[in-house]
Design an enzyme around this catalytic site. Sequence first.
Site, PDB file in Angstrom:
ATOM      1  N   LYS A  22       0.641  -1.244   0.049  1.00  0.00           N
ATOM      2  CA  LYS A  22       0.059   0.191  -0.049  1.00  0.00           C
ATOM      3  C   LYS A  22       0.899   1.253  -0.067  1.00  0.00           C
ATOM      4  CE  LYS A  22      -1.748   1.500   4.223  1.00  0.00           C
ATOM      5  NZ  LYS A  22      -1.406   2.736   4.324  1.00  0.00           N
ATOM      6  N   ASN A  23       1.821   1.179   0.852  1.00  0.00           N
ATOM      7  CA  ASN A  23       2.679   2.466   1.049  1.00  0.00           C
ATOM      8  C   ASN A  23       3.806   2.712  -0.016  1.00  0.00           C
ATOM      9  OD1 ASN A  23       1.085   2.924   3.201  1.00  0.00           O
ATOM     10  ND2 ASN A  23       2.504   2.659   4.521  1.00  0.00           N
ATOM     11  N   CYS A 116      -4.740  12.494  13.254  1.00  0.00           N
ATOM     12  CA  CYS A 116      -5.376  11.186  13.200  1.00  0.00           C
ATOM     13  C   CYS A 116      -5.343  10.367  14.631  1.00  0.00           C
ATOM     14  CB  CYS A 116      -4.961  10.358  11.978  1.00  0.00           C
ATOM     15  SG  CYS A 116      -3.496   9.248  12.193  1.00  0.00           S
ATOM     16  N   ARG A 121       0.751  14.262  13.483  1.00  0.00           N
ATOM     17  CA  ARG A 121       1.097  13.954  12.000  1.00  0.00           C
ATOM     18  C   ARG A 121       1.237  15.380  11.228  1.00  0.00           C
ATOM     19  NH1 ARG A 121      -1.252   8.512   9.799  1.00  0.00           N
ATOM     20  NH2 ARG A 121       0.446   8.481   8.602  1.00  0.00           N
ATOM     21  N   ASP A 304       4.881   0.265  11.787  1.00  0.00           N
ATOM     22  CA  ASP A 304       3.547  -0.245  11.597  1.00  0.00           C
ATOM     23  C   ASP A 304       3.460  -1.447  12.012  1.00  0.00           C
ATOM     24  OD1 ASP A 304       3.490   1.527   8.315  1.00  0.00           O
ATOM     25  OD2 ASP A 304       3.233   2.237  10.407  1.00  0.00           O
ATOM     26  N   ARG A 396      -8.674  -0.636   4.714  1.00  0.00           N
ATOM     27  CA  ARG A 396      -7.647   0.533   4.209  1.00  0.00           C
ATOM     28  C   ARG A 396      -6.458  -0.321   3.966  1.00  0.00           C
ATOM     29  NH1 ARG A 396      -7.387   6.082   7.122  1.00  0.00           N
ATOM     30  NH2 ARG A 396      -5.879   6.232   5.467  1.00  0.00           N
TER      31      ARG A 396
HETATM   32  C1  EPZ Z   1       4.148   6.851   6.525  1.00  0.00           C
HETATM   33  O1  EPZ Z   1       3.391   8.072   7.211  1.00  0.00           O
HETATM   34  C2  EPZ Z   1       3.311   5.907   6.391  1.00  0.00           C
HETATM   35  N1  EPZ Z   1       2.177   6.049   5.428  1.00  0.00           N
HETATM   36  C3  EPZ Z   1       2.710   5.281   7.708  1.00  0.00           C
HETATM   37  O2  EPZ Z   1       2.088   4.208   7.700  1.00  0.00           O
HETATM   38  C4  EPZ Z   1       4.046   4.968   8.770  1.00  0.00           C
HETATM   39  O3  EPZ Z   1       3.403   4.700   9.817  1.00  0.00           O
HETATM   40  C5  EPZ Z   1       4.790   6.056   8.871  1.00  0.00           C
HETATM   41  O4  EPZ Z   1       5.318   6.524   7.304  1.00  0.00           O
HETATM   42  C6  EPZ Z   1       6.222   5.895   9.700  1.00  0.00           C
HETATM   43  O5  EPZ Z   1       6.740   4.888   9.158  1.00  0.00           O
HETATM   44  C7  EPZ Z   1       2.403   5.983   4.070  1.00  0.00           C
HETATM   45  O6  EPZ Z   1       3.755   5.733   3.641  1.00  0.00           O
HETATM   46  C8  EPZ Z   1       1.287   6.442   3.428  1.00  0.00           C
HETATM   47  P1  EPZ Z   1       6.292  10.271   8.698  1.00  0.00           P
HETATM   48  P2  EPZ Z   1       4.036   9.601   7.481  1.00  0.00           P
HETATM   49  O7  EPZ Z   1       6.084  11.413   7.917  1.00  0.00           O
HETATM   50  O8  EPZ Z   1       4.807   9.568   6.064  1.00  0.00           O
HETATM   51  C9  EPZ Z   1       6.668  13.550  12.440  1.00  0.00           C
HETATM   52  C10 EPZ Z   1       0.264   2.680   7.845  1.00  0.00           C
HETATM   53  O9  EPZ Z   1      -0.147   2.122   8.741  1.00  0.00           O
HETATM   54  N2  EPZ Z   1       6.391  14.449  11.199  1.00  0.00           N
HETATM   55  O10 EPZ Z   1       7.503   9.262   8.492  1.00  0.00           O
HETATM   56  O11 EPZ Z   1       3.095  10.399   7.649  1.00  0.00           O
HETATM   57  C11 EPZ Z   1       5.051  12.811  12.371  1.00  0.00           C
HETATM   58  O12 EPZ Z   1       4.441  13.354  13.226  1.00  0.00           O
HETATM   59  C12 EPZ Z   1       0.597   4.251   7.977  1.00  0.00           C
HETATM   60  O13 EPZ Z   1       0.186   1.962   6.802  1.00  0.00           O
HETATM   61  C13 EPZ Z   1       6.551  15.922  11.366  1.00  0.00           C
HETATM   62  O14 EPZ Z   1       6.712  16.415  12.654  1.00  0.00           O
HETATM   63  O15 EPZ Z   1       4.951   9.380   8.416  1.00  0.00           O
HETATM   64  C14 EPZ Z   1       5.730  11.476  12.965  1.00  0.00           C
HETATM   65  O16 EPZ Z   1       5.775  11.780  14.572  1.00  0.00           O
HETATM   66  C15 EPZ Z   1       0.200   4.696   9.286  1.00  0.00           C
HETATM   67  N3  EPZ Z   1       6.522  16.710  10.448  1.00  0.00           N
HETATM   68  C16 EPZ Z   1       6.917  11.074  12.290  1.00  0.00           C
HETATM   69  O17 EPZ Z   1       7.447  12.200  11.919  1.00  0.00           O
HETATM   70  C17 EPZ Z   1       6.318  16.326   8.983  1.00  0.00           C
HETATM   71  O18 EPZ Z   1       6.245  17.187   8.208  1.00  0.00           O
HETATM   72  C18 EPZ Z   1       7.012  10.297  11.371  1.00  0.00           C
HETATM   73  O19 EPZ Z   1       5.820  10.490  10.280  1.00  0.00           O
HETATM   74  C19 EPZ Z   1       6.343  14.885   8.901  1.00  0.00           C
HETATM   75  C20 EPZ Z   1       6.356  14.075   9.825  1.00  0.00           C
END
Ligand code: EPZ
Length: 417
Positions: A22-23, A116, A121, A304, A396
Amino acid sequence: MDKIVIAGGIPLKGEVSISGAKNAALPILAAALLAPAQHTLHNVPNLADIRTAKRLLENLGARFADGPDGLSVDTRDLTSWEAPYDLVKTMRAAVLVLGPLVARLGRARVSLPGGCAIGARPINLHLKGLEEMGVKITLQHGYVEAAVKRLEGAEIILDFPTVTGTENLLMAATLARGRTVIKNAAQEPEVADLARFLQAMGADIQGIGSDVLTVHGVKQLQSARYRIMPDRIEAGTYLAAAAITRGEVTIRQAPVEHLTAVIDKFIEAGLRLKVDQDIISVRPGGSLTGVDLKTMPYPGFPTDMQAQFMAAMALARGVSVITESIFEKRFMHISELRRLGADIVVSGNQAVVRGVKSLQGAPVMATDLRASASLILAGLGAQGQTEVHRVYHLDRGYERIENKLSALGATIWREKA
Ligand code: EPZ
């Protein structure tokens, strides 16, 4: 709304094949917007989030056709640059159209994703990187308004290796003027899959799989044909299902090389398994003992898989201390696991799990995608009947999970709630 009902306590037996990731599919679908072209994608998983992503791209003017030769995506005529609130609120990954739209059209209007169940996020790092590439960003009425004449290559250092942040900036960089270097880039395999799709479109990217991505912008990208990688989190989830039911399961099309941290952790906990190419065979016997875990950016243990691993530890012998270091609220499954009899105490971002002899089936509520997977797993391991409500969260990210689990001998079915 549907619910999934499980009569637990049955050791799983048999073979399961892993679907496309998916990702990886989500950013690759967004990347199709970068070029006025027709692409063909193989191994796209059949998931609610993918259907949402297709709706989003159709809103922008893309056209899809499902054929024997895979999913064709025609992005020659884009008619909009807006990702509306009603789509972004159901799937925050819709924010992945921001980079491609700005790169292709010089503008984008994307609804700010709200928080969420697992955390605030924010997308501040996505926006900061785009501003460093010359994009003018304003936030108005809950929307990100982005505009740029011509993207300029930049040296970007990410405060955190954000996965979709890295992906948005990587996609924008492919059409920026000059060189872009993204440092502290996310190294998740799905980022590398996106990068390989972009290369197939003609992008010039170095450092794939590392934390430094160097991109030399090109004038235009072309159509590409690409096969989405298998889903490491789906594979890890079936590994956990075999572990919690003490089953004997063969997992085919498993991205073994992307599951090292997960496989190592299960072996440390006493699971007996054999790895051979893209096949993981879990063998019966051996009981699980509690092990400590801390989720980390790749190549560390993936956040995840935290909820699924915790379900397995709930029935392990001894204590596990599980630390969630990526998201601030990713323990929503714990109160539901407790309803099934799990002994888990939370303090801050740590959960102390004391293994119990057995879990008792009960009605429980899913709150987010991986929490719902964790509840399904706990239901498989529990004595008696478990009902998991609000399974739209599950749909999802898991393709036909109750069919795949039934094929492994589980007594599991879906009902209207
Ligand atoms: C991706 O989300 C995945 N989703 C998530 O999978 C996964 O849990 C996550 O990466 C971590 O591996 C997709 O790829 C579609 P991040 P993402 O930006 O990109 C902080 C699932 O179950 N952050 O790496 O949103 C954020 O708050 C989903 O399939 C900022 O502060 O995750 C978090 O604490 C859930 N500012 C951390 O970084 C930003 O601009 C990791 O977030 C971006 C992120």
